[in-house]
Structure formats: C-alpha cells, structure tokens
Design a protein around this motif. Structure first.
Motif, PDB file in Angstrom:
ATOM      1  N   ALA A 171      -3.123  -0.880   3.241  1.00 21.71           N
ATOM      2  CA  ALA A 171      -2.223   0.219   2.876  1.00 21.71           C
ATOM      3  C   ALA A 171      -2.309   0.494   1.369  1.00 21.71           C
ATOM      4  CB  ALA A 171      -0.788  -0.116   3.278  1.00 21.71           C
ATOM      5  N   TYR A 172      -2.369  -0.555   0.560  1.00 25.20           N
ATOM      6  CA  TYR A 172      -2.509  -0.385  -0.884  1.00 25.20           C
ATOM      7  C   TYR A 172      -3.850   0.271  -1.204  1.00 25.20           C
ATOM      8  CZ  TYR A 172      -2.809  -1.300  -5.842  1.00 25.20           C
ATOM      9  OH  TYR A 172      -2.950  -1.143  -7.199  1.00 25.20           O
ATOM     10  N   PHE A 173      -4.916  -0.175  -0.570  1.00 28.13           N
ATOM     11  CA  PHE A 173      -6.251   0.400  -0.765  1.00 28.13           C
ATOM     12  C   PHE A 173      -6.211   1.904  -0.498  1.00 28.13           C
ATOM     13  CE2 PHE A 173     -10.373   1.802   0.650  1.00 28.13           C
ATOM     14  CZ  PHE A 173     -11.295   1.089  -0.101  1.00 28.13           C
ATOM     15  N   GLU A 174      -5.579   2.284   0.606  1.00 29.94           N
ATOM     16  CA  GLU A 174      -5.510   3.702   0.972  1.00 29.94           C
ATOM     17  C   GLU A 174      -4.725   4.514  -0.058  1.00 29.94           C
ATOM     18  OE1 GLU A 174      -4.580   6.483   4.869  1.00 29.94           O
ATOM     19  OE2 GLU A 174      -4.283   4.323   4.990  1.00 29.94           O
ATOM     20  N   ARG A 175      -3.624   3.969  -0.545  1.00 32.42           N
ATOM     21  CA  ARG A 175      -2.851   4.672  -1.585  1.00 32.42           C
ATOM     22  C   ARG A 175      -3.662   4.810  -2.871  1.00 32.42           C
ATOM     23  NH1 ARG A 175       1.113   1.155   0.269  1.00 32.42           N
ATOM     24  NH2 ARG A 175       0.981  -0.115  -1.615  1.00 32.42           N
ATOM     25  N   ARG A 178      -0.701  -9.523   5.991  1.00 32.95           N
ATOM     26  CA  ARG A 178      -1.301  -9.519   4.656  1.00 32.95           C
ATOM     27  C   ARG A 178      -2.441  -8.509   4.588  1.00 32.95           C
ATOM     28  NH1 ARG A 178      -2.196 -15.866   3.227  1.00 32.95           N
ATOM     29  NH2 ARG A 178      -0.370 -16.666   4.279  1.00 32.95           N
ATOM     30  N   ILE A 179      -3.276  -8.505   5.620  1.00 35.07           N
ATOM     31  CA  ILE A 179      -4.403  -7.575   5.660  1.00 35.07           C
ATOM     32  C   ILE A 179      -3.900  -6.138   5.743  1.00 35.07           C
ATOM     33  CG2 ILE A 179      -6.355  -6.792   7.055  1.00 35.07           C
ATOM     34  CD1 ILE A 179      -6.869  -9.783   7.717  1.00 35.07           C
ATOM     35  N   GLU A 180      -2.918  -5.892   6.584  1.00 34.36           N
ATOM     36  CA  GLU A 180      -2.362  -4.536   6.721  1.00 34.36           C
ATOM     37  C   GLU A 180      -1.776  -4.048   5.400  1.00 34.36           C
ATOM     38  OE1 GLU A 180      -1.180  -4.654  11.451  1.00 34.36           O
ATOM     39  OE2 GLU A 180       0.309  -5.308   9.980  1.00 34.36           O
ATOM     40  N   GLU A 181      -1.075  -4.922   4.676  1.00 36.51           N
ATOM     41  CA  GLU A 181      -0.495  -4.529   3.390  1.00 36.51           C
ATOM     42  C   GLU A 181      -1.585  -4.235   2.366  1.00 36.51           C
ATOM     43  OE1 GLU A 181       2.218  -7.724   2.501  1.00 36.51           O
ATOM     44  OE2 GLU A 181       3.712  -6.951   3.907  1.00 36.51           O
TER      45      GLU A 181
END
Length: 78
Positions: free
Chosen positions: A24-28, A18-21
């Motif tokens: 990843a959204y934050f970075e995009r 959940r944290i990784e997803e």
C-alpha cells in the motif's frame, strides 16, 4: 524502478499484513501497484497468499525486510 525495501519487524503483526502495508505504501509513493515481493526463506509459509502479489524468496533479503517491486511484463520480439 528496481524496487523498494520495506522493513517491519513487529511480531504482533502477521507477515501477510506486513506485506499488504508495504505494498500500500509502495502504491502511494510510486502511483503503481506492485506485483512482486521477495522475502527471506525463513519467513515463507506455503499458505502465504497476498492478492495480486507474486511472492518469491531469496537469502539475499534479510528477515523482516520485504523487497517490493513492479515486475514488468516481458514481450517477445516479433
């Protein structure tokens, strides 16, 4: 930027994923890689490690919410 609040309550997905997803959204979205996540203490496990992310706890963040941010380095005054 202060941070982004990510919500994921899928019980079939482990918290690390959940944290990784969310990261990843934050970075995009912000074109920056986050380096800090704040979660509710009830969700913290001492074995929880996500590469490049400092994980902190706070009762202010409700369960299944993840406050994802980019902690800025503090520079000492000369």
């Amino acid at each position: 930027m202060d941070g982004m609040l990510w919500f994921d309550n899928d019980p079939k997905v482990e918290i690390k994923t959940r944290i990784e997803e969310g990261c990843a959204y934050f970075e995009r979205k912000y074109s920056e890689q986050p380096n800090q996540v704040i979660i509710h203490p009830s969700q913290y496990d001492s074995g929880l490690v996500v590469d490049g992310i400092d994980i902190h706890t706070s009762k202010i963040v409700t369960p299944n919410h993840y406050l994802i941010s980019r902690k800025q380095a503090v520079q000492a005054a000369a």
